[in-house]
Design a protein around this motif. Structure first.
Motif, PDB file in Angstrom:
ATOM      1  N   VAL A 323     -84.056 -12.034   8.732  1.00 27.30           N
ATOM      2  CA  VAL A 323     -84.805 -13.157   9.290  1.00 27.30           C
ATOM      3  C   VAL A 323     -84.076 -13.621  10.548  1.00 27.30           C
ATOM      4  O   VAL A 323     -82.863 -13.871  10.522  1.00 27.30           O
ATOM      5  N   LEU A 324     -84.825 -13.743  11.654  1.00 30.14           N
ATOM      6  CA  LEU A 324     -84.300 -14.229  12.918  1.00 30.14           C
ATOM      7  C   LEU A 324     -84.859 -15.613  13.195  1.00 30.14           C
ATOM      8  O   LEU A 324     -86.046 -15.872  12.963  1.00 30.14           O
ATOM      9  N   ARG A 325     -84.014 -16.495  13.723  1.00 27.28           N
ATOM     10  CA  ARG A 325     -84.435 -17.845  14.079  1.00 27.28           C
ATOM     11  C   ARG A 325     -84.198 -18.061  15.567  1.00 27.28           C
ATOM     12  O   ARG A 325     -83.102 -17.793  16.065  1.00 27.28           O
ATOM     13  N   THR A 326     -85.217 -18.518  16.287  1.00 24.15           N
ATOM     14  CA  THR A 326     -85.065 -18.756  17.711  1.00 24.15           C
ATOM     15  C   THR A 326     -84.078 -19.891  17.966  1.00 24.15           C
ATOM     16  O   THR A 326     -83.833 -20.732  17.101  1.00 24.15           O
ATOM     17  N   LEU A 327     -83.514 -19.923  19.169  1.00 25.53           N
ATOM     18  CA  LEU A 327     -82.428 -20.828  19.496  1.00 25.53           C
ATOM     19  C   LEU A 327     -82.921 -22.042  20.278  1.00 25.53           C
ATOM     20  O   LEU A 327     -84.004 -22.032  20.877  1.00 25.53           O
ATOM     21  N   LYS A 328     -82.102 -23.077  20.274  1.00 22.42           N
ATOM     22  CA  LYS A 328     -82.316 -24.221  21.149  1.00 22.42           C
ATOM     23  C   LYS A 328     -81.790 -23.872  22.532  1.00 22.42           C
ATOM     24  O   LYS A 328     -80.703 -23.294  22.670  1.00 22.42           O
ATOM     25  N   ASP A 329     -82.567 -24.218  23.556  1.00 21.83           N
ATOM     26  CA  ASP A 329     -82.223 -23.828  24.920  1.00 21.83           C
ATOM     27  C   ASP A 329     -81.307 -24.876  25.537  1.00 21.83           C
ATOM     28  O   ASP A 329     -81.758 -25.918  26.019  1.00 21.83           O
ATOM     29  N   TYR A 330     -79.999 -24.588  25.536  1.00 24.91           N
ATOM     30  CA  TYR A 330     -79.028 -25.510  26.123  1.00 24.91           C
ATOM     31  C   TYR A 330     -78.812 -25.251  27.606  1.00 24.91           C
ATOM     32  O   TYR A 330     -77.938 -25.868  28.218  1.00 24.91           O
ATOM     33  N   THR A 331     -79.592 -24.352  28.213  1.00 25.17           N
ATOM     34  CA  THR A 331     -79.535 -24.174  29.656  1.00 25.17           C
ATOM     35  C   THR A 331     -80.368 -25.218  30.383  1.00 25.17           C
ATOM     36  O   THR A 331     -80.235 -25.380  31.596  1.00 25.17           O
ATOM     37  N   HIS A 332     -81.226 -25.923  29.657  1.00 29.82           N
ATOM     38  CA  HIS A 332     -82.091 -26.950  30.252  1.00 29.82           C
ATOM     39  C   HIS A 332     -81.355 -28.279  30.277  1.00 29.82           C
ATOM     40  O   HIS A 332     -80.614 -28.622  29.351  1.00 29.82           O
ATOM     41  N   LEU A 333     -81.587 -29.074  31.322  1.00 31.72           N
ATOM     42  CA  LEU A 333     -80.900 -30.349  31.480  1.00 31.72           C
ATOM     43  C   LEU A 333     -81.195 -31.325  30.356  1.00 31.72           C
ATOM     44  O   LEU A 333     -80.333 -32.118  29.959  1.00 31.72           O
ATOM     45  N   LYS A 334     -82.395 -31.265  29.802  1.00 28.42           N
ATOM     46  CA  LYS A 334     -82.751 -32.217  28.748  1.00 28.42           C
ATOM     47  C   LYS A 334     -81.957 -31.971  27.467  1.00 28.42           C
ATOM     48  O   LYS A 334     -81.847 -32.854  26.626  1.00 28.42           O
ATOM     49  N   ASN A 335     -81.389 -30.777  27.307  1.00 24.01           N
ATOM     50  CA  ASN A 335     -80.578 -30.453  26.130  1.00 24.01           C
ATOM     51  C   ASN A 335     -79.094 -30.413  26.462  1.00 24.01           C
ATOM     52  O   ASN A 335     -78.309 -29.827  25.719  1.00 24.01           O
ATOM     53  N   GLY A 336     -78.693 -31.031  27.565  1.00 24.24           N
ATOM     54  CA  GLY A 336     -77.291 -31.014  27.958  1.00 24.24           C
ATOM     55  C   GLY A 336     -76.390 -31.637  26.901  1.00 24.24           C
ATOM     56  O   GLY A 336     -76.773 -32.591  26.208  1.00 24.24           O
ATOM     57  N   VAL A 337     -75.190 -31.090  26.760  1.00 22.34           N
ATOM     58  CA  VAL A 337     -74.204 -31.576  25.784  1.00 22.34           C
ATOM     59  C   VAL A 337     -73.104 -32.291  26.560  1.00 22.34           C
ATOM     60  O   VAL A 337     -72.310 -31.650  27.251  1.00 22.34           O
ATOM     61  N   TRP A 338     -73.106 -33.637  26.486  1.00 18.78           N
ATOM     62  CA  TRP A 338     -72.154 -34.474  27.225  1.00 18.78           C
ATOM     63  C   TRP A 338     -72.196 -34.137  28.713  1.00 18.78           C
ATOM     64  O   TRP A 338     -71.184 -34.060  29.409  1.00 18.78           O
ATOM     65  N   GLY A 339     -73.415 -33.890  29.196  1.00 20.45           N
ATOM     66  CA  GLY A 339     -73.610 -33.571  30.599  1.00 20.45           C
ATOM     67  C   GLY A 339     -73.379 -32.126  30.963  1.00 20.45           C
ATOM     68  O   GLY A 339     -73.489 -31.760  32.138  1.00 20.45           O
ATOM     69  N   VAL A 340     -73.065 -31.289  29.988  1.00 21.10           N
ATOM     70  CA  VAL A 340     -72.770 -29.876  30.241  1.00 21.10           C
ATOM     71  C   VAL A 340     -73.945 -29.030  29.760  1.00 21.10           C
ATOM     72  O   VAL A 340     -74.436 -29.210  28.641  1.00 21.10           O
ATOM     73  N   THR A 341     -74.384 -28.119  30.594  1.00 18.42           N
ATOM     74  CA  THR A 341     -75.438 -27.177  30.223  1.00 18.42           C
ATOM     75  C   THR A 341     -74.877 -25.762  30.284  1.00 18.42           C
ATOM     76  O   THR A 341     -73.920 -25.477  31.011  1.00 18.42           O
ATOM     77  N   ALA A 342     -75.487 -24.869  29.508  1.00 11.99           N
ATOM     78  CA  ALA A 342     -75.059 -23.468  29.493  1.00 11.99           C
ATOM     79  C   ALA A 342     -75.469 -22.793  30.792  1.00 11.99           C
ATOM     80  O   ALA A 342     -76.595 -22.968  31.272  1.00 11.99           O
ATOM     81  N   ARG A 343     -74.564 -22.018  31.354  1.00  6.32           N
ATOM     82  CA  ARG A 343     -74.834 -21.327  32.610  1.00  6.32           C
ATOM     83  C   ARG A 343     -75.200 -19.865  32.415  1.00  6.32           C
ATOM     84  O   ARG A 343     -75.587 -19.204  33.374  1.00  6.32           O
ATOM     85  N   ASN A 344     -75.046 -19.350  31.227  1.00  5.96           N
ATOM     86  CA  ASN A 344     -75.437 -17.972  30.972  1.00  5.96           C
ATOM     87  C   ASN A 344     -75.837 -17.836  29.510  1.00  5.96           C
ATOM     88  O   ASN A 344     -75.759 -18.784  28.724  1.00  5.96           O
ATOM     89  N   ARG A 345     -76.246 -16.640  29.154  1.00  5.87           N
ATOM     90  CA  ARG A 345     -76.781 -16.385  27.815  1.00  5.87           C
ATOM     91  C   ARG A 345     -75.714 -16.599  26.749  1.00  5.87           C
ATOM     92  O   ARG A 345     -75.986 -17.238  25.712  1.00  5.87           O
ATOM     93  N   GLU A 346     -74.497 -16.110  26.955  1.00 11.21           N
ATOM     94  CA  GLU A 346     -73.458 -16.228  25.930  1.00 11.21           C
ATOM     95  C   GLU A 346     -73.026 -17.682  25.729  1.00 11.21           C
ATOM     96  O   GLU A 346     -72.732 -18.090  24.604  1.00 11.21           O
ATOM     97  N   GLN A 347     -72.975 -18.478  26.798  1.00 10.45           N
ATOM     98  CA  GLN A 347     -72.656 -19.887  26.635  1.00 10.45           C
ATOM     99  C   GLN A 347     -73.734 -20.605  25.827  1.00 10.45           C
ATOM    100  O   GLN A 347     -73.433 -21.500  25.027  1.00 10.45           O
ATOM    101  N   ASN A 348     -74.981 -20.224  26.002  1.00  7.32           N
ATOM    102  CA  ASN A 348     -76.060 -20.803  25.193  1.00  7.32           C
ATOM    103  C   ASN A 348     -75.883 -20.443  23.724  1.00  7.32           C
ATOM    104  O   ASN A 348     -76.080 -21.282  22.834  1.00  7.32           O
ATOM    105  N   PHE A 349     -75.490 -19.200  23.451  1.00  3.95           N
ATOM    106  CA  PHE A 349     -75.212 -18.800  22.068  1.00  3.95           C
ATOM    107  C   PHE A 349     -74.075 -19.643  21.483  1.00  3.95           C
ATOM    108  O   PHE A 349     -74.154 -20.107  20.338  1.00  3.95           O
TER     109      PHE A 349
END
Length: 554
Positions: A323-349
């Motif tokens: 079973v695969l579960r889709t991820l939350k997109d932390y590359t988008h500004l609205k999902n920023g973590v303490w003002g930090v967003t993922a800049r590539n695929r591995e950082q999002n993981f």
């Protein structure tokens, strides 16, 4: 006689396999004995008498298994199970391993890692063990533990040092050989350029003497010292590295935690895939040969021109389906973590693991500038100050100097650790500026003080016996930890605590540690497939174009 193949991943560790906790898949925990060397020299005849016997003929290789309907010839095959190192065949003489002091100071349990083969300790090794037993360092503790183990073997009823000590007498059933000590002078002619008073040269003389007196039994020197092994080779002696501490072989790669799906993935799954929605996530149940390559909490991605992309995490594996579960997109500004967003695929993981409350243990590996410390701190601050999920952040690291030691540092425990925590200060400065940018200088100062009040710096030297409850623990520079130190730190976790281990295997500064035997590699391997643990290998640097270029060309 052809040389037996070197043991692959964790070879034959012969330790009992513990039962897997509920919800986990049992994994082999066998440990590899050192590689079987070519026949070199014998053991003392007065102590070890092995009759000659004809060597068995090598077995013919098995024919490759024909592909079936379930495993087509073109389908990717799952990683093979670790091979078990074969024991000595009937009639083949057992090998005699002469241990260097650094092997026992590195792993006291090395005495019991050689299966049915015998061990020989020169007198100079005992002298060096005695010289290293004082102090509170890891080396001193290992020296004292080795002495206790030898003493326990010598105290067994009926044991006589002159006849050799039975290694399985204290309950270590995986070791059926004997432990012998140098009880008489053993002289060998060494080149005049090797000073006879040096301990390494005395050990080489013992190995040479054993080989000259009792051919054709193989005698092997086991040492973690590369120069020692080189000198032994120059003298015509057989020498091997101590391989039992290696989680990965020299030809194996660290588990990356990420798998790219093939370009025909959706074509293969078009008839059997199931999908459903649960909240904001979409789930897919897939089958086929690719399931054999998956691990729990492994990330998979599919990217192809003209096709919808997929970034997901494996949440369940049952038989031939996953079973695969889709991820939350932390590359988008609205999902920023303490003002930090993922800049590539591995950082999002990585952020998906760090922000998931069901994940208790995360390992992040990668080169300099990939964002390991920044992502761990930003995720911790969000869950400590905003979500109130954890009470505080505790950060520690291995205090191994890159250059010369600058001596003792004054102050409290946290002040002494200050020079080692430059990366923490750099990232906290960036995070505090980003969060309080609209509140002026006073607002930024207040934010920085608030952050520092929730971040504690601890030394690893005082971790033993402690229990951390409801904490966010960051272990930096974990590549410099031994497997034993890593176990000590991880077992400090109490209820509600999350541990993040970070490191770069290309920057190991601890003597006798390699990429295959590092505590970080050990943790990644042991937690692979656990439902509450995850790992990501960050591949691309995001620090600056200068740092990225320097990492590639220097």
């Amino acid at each position: 006689m052809p040389l037996p193949p070197p043991p692959t991943r964790r070879g034959s560790r012969l330790a009992p396999v513990p039962a897997a906790p509920h919800g986990e898949r049992a994994r082999p925990t066998a440990k590899a004995s050192p590689r079987a060397p070519a026949p070199a020299a014998p053991a003392p005849a007065a102590l070890l008498r092995v009759p000659e016997a004809p060597r068995p003929a090598p077995l013919a290789p098995k024919a490759p298994k024909a592909p079936t309907a379930d495993t087509p010839a073109t389908a990717p095959q799952p990683r093979p199970a670790p091979k078990r190192a074969t024991r000595s065949s009937a009639g083949e003489p057992k090998r005699l391993f002469v241990l260097d002091t650094n092997v026992l100071l590195h792993d006291p349990m090395a005495l019991f890692r050689f299966e049915e083969h015998d061990i020989f300790l020169p007198m100079v090794v005992l002298e060096e063990l005695d010289a290293h037993k004082k102090g509170t360092t890891e080396v001193a503790r290992n020296g004292r533990q080795t002495s206790r183990l030898i003493d326990a073997l010598a105290r067994v009823k009926g044991a006589h040092i002159a006849d050799g000590l039975q290694l399985d007498a204290t309950g270590h059933r995986e070791a059926s050989g004997r432990l012998y000590f140098q009880t008489t002078p053993l002289d060998a002619v060494l080149p005049a350029v090797l000073p006879p008073g040096k301990a390494d040269n005395q050990i080489l003389g013992v190995v040479a003497a054993l080989g000259q007196q009792h051919a054709p039994r193989p005698v092997v020197l086991v040492s973690k010292d590369i120069n020692m092994r080189v000198k032994a080779g120059a003298l015509g002696l057989t020498a091997e590295d101590y391989e039992n501490d290696k989680t990965l072989g020299d030809d194996e790669l660290l588990y990356s935690g990420v798998l790219q799906l093939g370009p025909d993935f959706w074509t293969r799954q078009s008839k059997s895939v199931e999908s459903w929605q649960n909240g904001s996530a979409t789930y897919y149940r897939i089958g086929g040969p690719v399931v054999g390559e998956l691990q729990i909490n492994q990330f998979v991605f599919f990217e192809a021109p003209g096709e919808p992309s997929l970034h997901a995490r494996v949440t369940e594996i049952q038989g031939k389906t996953a079973v695969l579960r889709t991820l939350k997109d932390y590359t988008h500004l609205k999902n920023g973590v303490w003002g930090v967003t993922a800049r590539n695929r591995e950082q999002n993981f990585a952020l998906n693991l760090l922000m998931d409350p069901e994940i208790d243990f995360v390992t992040l590996a990668g080169t300099a500038g990939t964002g390991k410390t920044l992502l761990a701190l930003a995720s911790g601050l969000t869950q400590v100050l905003d979500d109130r999920r954890y009470s505080e952040i505790i950060m520690t690291r291995a205090t191994v100097s890159v250059g010369e030691d600058i001596g003792f540092l004054p102050g409290t425990e946290e002040e002494k650790m200050g020079p080692w925590m430059g990366a923490l200060d750099d990232n906290l400065e960036f995070l505090s500026k980003g969060d309080g940018s609209g509140a002026g200088e006073w607002g930024r100062a207040a934010t920085h003080e608030l952050i520092r009040s929730r971040v504690k710096i601890k030394s690893m030297n005082f971790m033993r016996g402690r229990t951390f409850m409801n904490k966010w623990i960051i272990i930096d520079e974990a590549q410099n930890l031994t497997p034993k130190q890593m176990k000590t730190l991880i077992t400090r976790a109490g209820p509600g605590t999350k541990i993040i281990c970070m490191g770069n295997l290309a920057q190991i500064d601890t003597p006798y540690l390699t990429e295959g035997s590092s505590g970080l590699t050990y943790a990644v391997d042991r937690f692979m497939g656990w439902r509450h643990g995850g790992h990501v290998l960050l591949a691309r640097g995001e620090r600056s174009r200068l740092a990225d270029f320097a990492s590639e060309v220097l």
